[in-house]
Structures are given as C-alpha cells and as structure tokens.
Design a protein around this motif. Structure first.
Motif, mmCIF file in Angstrom:
data_model
loop_
_atom_site.group_PDB
_atom_site.id
_atom_site.type_symbol
_atom_site.label_atom_id
_atom_site.label_comp_id
_atom_site.label_asym_id
_atom_site.label_seq_id
_atom_site.Cartn_x
_atom_site.Cartn_y
_atom_site.Cartn_z
ATOM 1 N N TRP A 186 13.253 33.948 37.065
ATOM 2 C CA TRP A 186 14.646 34.226 37.448
ATOM 3 C C TRP A 186 15.374 35.007 36.361
ATOM 4 O O TRP A 186 16.107 35.963 36.642
ATOM 5 C CB TRP A 186 15.366 32.892 37.713
ATOM 6 C CG TRP A 186 16.763 33.048 38.239
ATOM 7 C CD1 TRP A 186 17.169 33.813 39.289
ATOM 8 C CD2 TRP A 186 17.938 32.399 37.734
ATOM 9 N NE1 TRP A 186 18.520 33.685 39.487
ATOM 10 C CE2 TRP A 186 19.019 32.820 38.550
ATOM 11 C CE3 TRP A 186 18.172 31.494 36.711
ATOM 12 C CZ2 TRP A 186 20.325 32.375 38.335
ATOM 13 C CZ3 TRP A 186 19.467 31.042 36.504
ATOM 14 C CH2 TRP A 186 20.521 31.483 37.305
ATOM 15 N N CYS A 187 15.130 34.664 35.099
ATOM 16 C CA CYS A 187 15.847 35.296 33.979
ATOM 17 C C CYS A 187 15.188 36.584 33.490
ATOM 18 O O CYS A 187 15.882 37.519 33.081
ATOM 19 C CB CYS A 187 15.957 34.318 32.810
ATOM 20 S SG CYS A 187 16.977 32.863 33.143
ATOM 21 N N LEU B 74 12.997 29.075 35.503
ATOM 22 C CA LEU B 74 13.916 29.968 34.798
ATOM 23 C C LEU B 74 13.261 31.253 34.308
ATOM 24 O O LEU B 74 13.920 32.290 34.224
ATOM 25 C CB LEU B 74 14.545 29.221 33.617
ATOM 26 C CG LEU B 74 15.486 28.069 33.988
ATOM 27 C CD1 LEU B 74 16.003 27.376 32.738
ATOM 28 C CD2 LEU B 74 16.643 28.586 34.837
ATOM 29 N N SER C 290 11.709 31.565 42.717
ATOM 30 C CA SER C 290 11.351 31.037 41.401
ATOM 31 C C SER C 290 11.141 29.524 41.445
ATOM 32 O O SER C 290 10.291 28.985 40.712
ATOM 33 C CB SER C 290 12.451 31.367 40.386
ATOM 34 O OG SER C 290 12.598 32.761 40.248
#
Length: 360
Positions: free
Chosen positions: A236-237, A233, A246
């Motif tokens: 990706w975030c 995450l 990711s």
C-alpha cells in the motif's frame, strides 16, 4: 540431491538405529489392528541429542471408559470461518492485483512458512540443528508472521504429537478423522490427556532460549505487526496497491495458505501415501504435502527419524527448508545439523518398510 555447503559446515551423522539391538514393542494403532514390530534403540539416539520427548512413548496407555464430551470453541469456529471466507475473496481479487503485490505475497508466504518449518519445527521442536542469535531472531519474527501459536506452545504440542502419536494425548490425533487432524483440533477444547502429558514434557531448552521466551512474552503484539500490518502496509505504501488488495492478498490469503499447508502435514500426510521406512506407523510420504509445506511431507521418514534436520533422506529434493538451513550453515548462521547415515536408513527400510522405497 545433496544439500549445498555440506562439506564446509559441521554435520553430525547419527547411526545407532542398526538392526542388531532391538526390542519388541506395541505399535501405534493403525486402523484398529494390533501389531508388534521390532523397534531400534531410538531412545539411546534421542539421549545423544539431549532430548527424548520427540520419540514415541511405548508405555502410554489410553484411559478406559467413555471419551470426554466434545467442547467446541465457538470463537475459533467463527474466526476460522471468516478467515477462510476472506481468503476466497482474496482469490477473486488476484486478477486485479499488481504483479509486484503477488510477488510480495509469495515472499511473505515463504518467510512465514520458514518460521514454522525451519524454526518452530526443525530447530525448536526437534533441535535437529543449531542456530546463532541472528538466525533465531529472524525465525522468531517469521514465526510471528505465520501466527500459529508462539514457538514455545507450538514446540510443546509438536513434541507431544511425536511422543504420543495417534493417541488421545496427540493434539491432532489422526485416528479421529481428516477434519479433526486438519483443523478441528483447533475448534474444540483439548483432550485432557493432551494437557496432562504436555505439562510433563521437558521444555527446559525452550525456557532457556531468550529469543523463544521474548517472543512468547510479546507474541500478540508481534502477530499484529508481522502477520497483519507489515504485509499489508508494504504494498500500500511503496507501490500504491489498493488497501483492499494489500489486505486480502499478501495478508489474509497468504496466511490461510500457510495455515492449510501446515495442517496438511497433520492430516493428509498421516492418511495418504506410502510408508517406505516404517509400515507400522500412520505417517506417510506425500509429495503434494511436501511441495506445499516446503519439504515437510516426507512424513513417514520424519516420524521414523525425527532427529534428522532435513526430515528426508533426499537433501534438497522438494525440500526448500533443507536448502535454507544448508545456506544458513554455509553463511555461518547455523551448525551441527543432525543427519541419519545411509546405512541406518537402508537397515530400517529393509526391516520395517513397506517395500515402496524409490531413490530420490
């Protein structure tokens, strides 16, 4: 090279392994030959540390008769196969990933590896130094990121590996071949002696550690979060990396690399390299393993002196984990590092080494 912060932190030098009080004992089988060697009074030294379960047990005898049938764990075989296929796909994706994603994957590698080397291994398996609560919490989190069984189970199996090294009671007995000691031991049921002897180990210190037992209680959930969700995450975030990259790079590829770096200590470091401290045992000094496993490849030294927090006589030389522990000591988060004296090391090299020792 000496570790930084050694003057400002407590370090206990252990020097009872002197050549004068020796006993004659059976050496571990090495290539099927029976030999005898002079062993130092390591049991006394282990007693000073409050534990002896990582000292080789000379009294253990393998049971006579046919070996138990191999029982494969097909779930593990399928999962490990898929995991390694995913890692190969991750290698193919490297050119398409953002540099910051690769850097993040490297950071996750270091963190998860420290959860094994500085945490499950040197701290909890061997009690070779002490760590305060903040450091123990960090190492437990890092250990969950590594996903190699919880700390309690990892330390139990590792103590059995030292106490019954290269016998049927060794979880990853290297005499059963490279593949078995590398990964095969995870793909089949344990030998009955591994279970029997493991149940008799003194694990009171692990049971008394609330961090260890908390991680054991919530281990599956912590693995889902730390090994898979968190590494995926973040890229990706925070910097818009694709979900595919990711997942397969800082998560799957990183996880497989840490697994194999750890496994090489059990396989390659028991088969390839020199034995400058004890030529009568299987573990070797392996520079390639040392580099990949953050300092864990000085394996002949480690099995000769399992209580040394550095697993080496050379300080920071190829030993990121030792540097990390020394830094934690400097920051007041760790203390009481156990270190073998130079006189003890020299006496052991002269008495049982293979003559290949080189200065670090």
């Amino acid at each position: 090279m000496a570790g930084a912060g050694e003057e400002g932190c407590d370090e206990e030098t252990l020097s009872k392994d002197l050549p004068s009080p020796t006993v004659t004992a059976r050496v571990m089988r090495n290539g099927g030959t029976g030999m005898e060697k002079a062993l130092s009074n390591q049991e006394d030294l282990g007693g000073d540390r409050g534990m002896t379960d990582d000292i080789f047990d000379e009294s253990y005898c393998e049971k006579e008769g046919p070996k138990p049938a191999k029982r494969y764990v097909w779930r593990n075989i399928i999962l490990m196969s898929l995991l390694h296929l995913g890692a190969l796909y991750g290698l193919w994706l490297i050119p398409a990933a953002k540099p910051v994603t690769l850097a993040w994957g490297s950071l996750c590698f270091l963190m998860s590896a420290l959860g094994i080397t500085a945490g499950a291994h040197r701290l909890w398996s061997h009690r070779s130094y002490k760590a305060g609560l903040p450091l123990r919490i960090f190492l437990a989190i890092a250990n969950s990121m590594a996903f190699q069984n919880d700390i309690y189970e990892w330390a139990r199996d590792h103590r059995a590996h030292h106490k019954f090294s290269e016998t049927d009671a060794d979880p990853h007995n290297a005499t059963r071949g490279f593949f078995f000691s590398h990964v095969g031991w995870l793909l089949m049921r344990k030998h009955p002696d591994v279970i029997e002897k493991g149940q008799k180990l003194d694990l009171a210190d692990l049971k008394a550690d609330k961090v260890v037992m908390f991680q054991r209680r919530f281990y599956k959930r912590s693995v889902v979060v730390m090994c898979f969700l968190f590494p995926t995450l973040v890229p990706w975030c925070f910097w818009g990396e694709s979900l595919r990259n990711s997942f397969f790079l800082p998560t799957i590829l990183r996880y497989v690399l840490v697994l194999n770096a750890t496994w090489l200590v059990n396989s390659a470091a028991h088969m390839f390299g020199n034995r400058p401290y004890d030529r009568y045992i299987s573990p070797r000094e392996n520079r390639l393993v040392t580099f990949g496993a953050l300092g864990e490849g000085f394996h002949n030294y480690h099995h000769t002196f399992p209580y040394d927090y550095s697993t080496s006589e050379f300080g920071w030389h190829y030993n990121f984990t030792t540097a990390f522990i020394d830094l934690m000591c400097l920051l007041g988060l760790a203390s009481d590092r156990k270190k073998v004296s130079k006189e003890t090391i020299l006496a052991r090299r002269i008495r049982t080494g293979d003559g290949s020792h080189k200065s670090g």
